[in-house]
Scaffold this motif. Sequence first.
Motif, PDB file in Angstrom:
ATOM      1  N   GLU A 144       0.805  -1.209   0.000  1.00  0.00           N
ATOM      2  CA  GLU A 144       0.000   0.000   0.000  1.00  0.00           C
ATOM      3  C   GLU A 144       0.850   1.276   0.000  1.00  0.00           C
ATOM      4  O   GLU A 144       0.340   2.368  -0.262  1.00  0.00           O
ATOM      5  CB  GLU A 144      -0.959   0.018   1.195  1.00  0.00           C
ATOM      6  CG  GLU A 144      -0.300   0.095   2.556  1.00  0.00           C
ATOM      7  CD  GLU A 144       0.022  -1.283   3.137  1.00  0.00           C
ATOM      8  OE1 GLU A 144       0.200  -1.359   4.360  1.00  0.00           O
ATOM      9  OE2 GLU A 144       0.084  -2.256   2.356  1.00  0.00           O
ATOM     10  N   LEU A 145       2.144   1.138   0.298  1.00  0.00           N
ATOM     11  CA  LEU A 145       3.037   2.297   0.302  1.00  0.00           C
ATOM     12  C   LEU A 145       4.019   2.306  -0.861  1.00  0.00           C
ATOM     13  O   LEU A 145       4.514   3.370  -1.237  1.00  0.00           O
ATOM     14  CB  LEU A 145       3.826   2.354   1.618  1.00  0.00           C
ATOM     15  CG  LEU A 145       3.051   2.748   2.874  1.00  0.00           C
ATOM     16  CD1 LEU A 145       3.947   2.662   4.107  1.00  0.00           C
ATOM     17  CD2 LEU A 145       2.476   4.160   2.752  1.00  0.00           C
ATOM     18  N   LYS A 146       4.296   1.164  -1.424  1.00  0.00           N
ATOM     19  CA  LYS A 146       5.313   1.071  -2.474  1.00  0.00           C
ATOM     20  C   LYS A 146       4.931   1.950  -3.656  1.00  0.00           C
ATOM     21  O   LYS A 146       3.821   1.887  -4.180  1.00  0.00           O
ATOM     22  CB  LYS A 146       5.487  -0.370  -2.921  1.00  0.00           C
ATOM     23  CG  LYS A 146       6.746  -0.584  -3.762  1.00  0.00           C
ATOM     24  CD  LYS A 146       7.035  -2.050  -3.974  1.00  0.00           C
ATOM     25  CE  LYS A 146       8.326  -2.251  -4.759  1.00  0.00           C
ATOM     26  NZ  LYS A 146       8.618  -3.701  -4.951  1.00  0.00           N
ATOM     27  N   GLY A 147       5.852   2.806  -4.048  1.00  0.00           N
ATOM     28  CA  GLY A 147       5.623   3.728  -5.147  1.00  0.00           C
ATOM     29  C   GLY A 147       4.969   5.034  -4.747  1.00  0.00           C
ATOM     30  O   GLY A 147       4.887   5.956  -5.562  1.00  0.00           O
ATOM     31  N   ARG A 148       4.521   5.152  -3.490  1.00  0.00           N
ATOM     32  CA  ARG A 148       3.862   6.374  -3.030  1.00  0.00           C
ATOM     33  C   ARG A 148       4.891   7.442  -2.660  1.00  0.00           C
ATOM     34  O   ARG A 148       5.973   7.142  -2.145  1.00  0.00           O
ATOM     35  CB  ARG A 148       2.999   6.088  -1.800  1.00  0.00           C
ATOM     36  CG  ARG A 148       1.802   5.202  -2.024  1.00  0.00           C
ATOM     37  CD  ARG A 148       0.674   5.933  -2.722  1.00  0.00           C
ATOM     38  NE  ARG A 148       0.219   7.132  -2.041  1.00  0.00           N
ATOM     39  CZ  ARG A 148      -0.730   7.148  -1.086  1.00  0.00           C
ATOM     40  NH1 ARG A 148      -1.290   6.010  -0.683  1.00  0.00           N
ATOM     41  NH2 ARG A 148      -1.125   8.292  -0.550  1.00  0.00           N
ATOM     42  N   CYS A 149       4.539   8.695  -2.903  1.00  0.00           N
ATOM     43  CA  CYS A 149       5.356   9.802  -2.402  1.00  0.00           C
ATOM     44  C   CYS A 149       4.954  10.073  -0.955  1.00  0.00           C
ATOM     45  O   CYS A 149       3.761  10.100  -0.630  1.00  0.00           O
ATOM     46  CB  CYS A 149       5.158  11.046  -3.256  1.00  0.00           C
ATOM     47  SG  CYS A 149       5.956  10.949  -4.875  1.00  0.00           S
ATOM     48  N   VAL A 150       5.947  10.278  -0.098  1.00  0.00           N
ATOM     49  CA  VAL A 150       5.703  10.409   1.332  1.00  0.00           C
ATOM     50  C   VAL A 150       6.527  11.548   1.909  1.00  0.00           C
ATOM     51  O   VAL A 150       7.536  11.966   1.338  1.00  0.00           O
ATOM     52  CB  VAL A 150       6.048   9.102   2.087  1.00  0.00           C
ATOM     53  CG1 VAL A 150       5.162   7.953   1.629  1.00  0.00           C
ATOM     54  CG2 VAL A 150       7.528   8.740   1.900  1.00  0.00           C
ATOM     55  N   PHE A 151       6.076  12.040   3.063  1.00  0.00           N
ATOM     56  CA  PHE A 151       6.831  13.022   3.842  1.00  0.00           C
ATOM     57  C   PHE A 151       7.384  12.335   5.073  1.00  0.00           C
ATOM     58  O   PHE A 151       6.721  11.491   5.685  1.00  0.00           O
ATOM     59  CB  PHE A 151       5.945  14.189   4.271  1.00  0.00           C
ATOM     60  CG  PHE A 151       6.679  15.225   5.082  1.00  0.00           C
ATOM     61  CD1 PHE A 151       7.367  16.250   4.462  1.00  0.00           C
ATOM     62  CD2 PHE A 151       6.697  15.158   6.477  1.00  0.00           C
ATOM     63  CE1 PHE A 151       8.055  17.196   5.206  1.00  0.00           C
ATOM     64  CE2 PHE A 151       7.386  16.092   7.224  1.00  0.00           C
ATOM     65  CZ  PHE A 151       8.075  17.115   6.588  1.00  0.00           C
ATOM     66  N   CYS A 152       8.607  12.727   5.466  1.00  0.00           N
ATOM     67  CA  CYS A 152       9.223  12.156   6.667  1.00  0.00           C
ATOM     68  C   CYS A 152      10.078  13.227   7.338  1.00  0.00           C
ATOM     69  O   CYS A 152      10.728  14.035   6.668  1.00  0.00           O
ATOM     70  CB  CYS A 152      10.092  10.948   6.296  1.00  0.00           C
ATOM     71  SG  CYS A 152      10.788  10.062   7.727  1.00  0.00           S
ATOM     72  N   LEU A 153      10.077  13.221   8.670  1.00  0.00           N
ATOM     73  CA  LEU A 153      10.895  14.163   9.442  1.00  0.00           C
ATOM     74  C   LEU A 153      12.346  13.675   9.497  1.00  0.00           C
ATOM     75  O   LEU A 153      12.914  13.411  10.559  1.00  0.00           O
ATOM     76  CB  LEU A 153      10.318  14.306  10.853  1.00  0.00           C
ATOM     77  CG  LEU A 153       8.914  14.912  10.933  1.00  0.00           C
ATOM     78  CD1 LEU A 153       8.294  14.658  12.306  1.00  0.00           C
ATOM     79  CD2 LEU A 153       8.967  16.419  10.644  1.00  0.00           C
ATOM     80  N   TYR A 154      12.962  13.569   8.321  1.00  0.00           N
ATOM     81  CA  TYR A 154      14.291  12.974   8.203  1.00  0.00           C
ATOM     82  C   TYR A 154      15.300  14.035   7.747  1.00  0.00           C
ATOM     83  O   TYR A 154      14.947  14.973   7.020  1.00  0.00           O
ATOM     84  CB  TYR A 154      14.273  11.824   7.195  1.00  0.00           C
ATOM     85  CG  TYR A 154      15.341  10.781   7.453  1.00  0.00           C
ATOM     86  CD1 TYR A 154      15.103   9.726   8.320  1.00  0.00           C
ATOM     87  CD2 TYR A 154      16.597  10.895   6.869  1.00  0.00           C
ATOM     88  CE1 TYR A 154      16.095   8.789   8.582  1.00  0.00           C
ATOM     89  CE2 TYR A 154      17.594   9.970   7.126  1.00  0.00           C
ATOM     90  CZ  TYR A 154      17.331   8.921   7.992  1.00  0.00           C
ATOM     91  OH  TYR A 154      18.308   7.992   8.266  1.00  0.00           O
TER      92      TYR A 154
END
Length: 309
Positions: free
Chosen positions: A70-80
């Motif tokens: 469900e996450l593969k290929g999705r654009c995401v935000f991370c506090l990294y």
Amino acid sequence: MRLEAPSEDEVLVETLYSGISRGTESLVFSAAVPKSQYEAMRAPFQEGAFPYPVKYGYASVGRVQEGPVELKGRCVFCLYPHQSAYVVQRGAVVPLPEGLPPERAVLAANMETAINGLWDAGSRIGDRVAVVGAGTVGCLIGALAQALPGSEVTLVDIDPTKGEVAERLGLGFCSPEAAPKDCDLVFHASGSGAGLTTALALAGFEGTIVEMSWFGDAQVSLPLGEAFHTRRLRLISSQVGAVATSRRARWTHRQRLELGLRLLRDARFDALVTGESAFEDLPRVFETIAEDGRGVLCHRVRYGTDEGG
């Protein structure tokens, strides 16, 4: 740097963009974090220890290369921090909502700060609001406050070029000398003692001043002996590390971040990205911004050639 393969509960993210939070990251780069705040100012995935050098940053946008279907290929935000790829727990990434370009999503951490500021302030319909300091956070606060029905919002800054950004956001703008008095709410986000003095002068009787700036190890002198008490002013702090008291029982950090991402679907906020450079140029960019950050709002860092899609 070699990354370990992600476990079942982890994701591998390839970074597309990251954003430089100019005020805080300049203080970190300049080793101006006071010892008493070393633990409080740690970024979620910081490596190394203050004062410097440390791997710092908290505005990364990327694409999931490996992880749950469900996450593969999705654009995401991370506090990294600023890094070309990383492996984190799947719960550490937040998928971007439909309609939000990855390029703009680097503003999410600053938007969280602005949301918390409005919550701490207890903003109300029809408020007369001044925002002293038209940086990234100040502009976001102004835009959010303006959305309240009947509100009158003015950005106040010593740099006249910030007026162009204010106009693109649909906000009023003026110099400190021309700033409106008798305000219900005043947000201070200039990072200077002079700015906070201005903020105190703009608040009306029993008005509230919300301090959004973080001064690091600098000492600030304030005129608390003039009309501060006779006008019964209220000076409060706002800090993004904890969800505002008025929302803490019902909102989590993740929910607040999800809200921030949704709000960023407004294309007006592209005006807050004032520069972009390649990841390889980051050391030079940090030196330039720390030495003279005038005119810089959010500086975006670009990774590779993928435009995000």
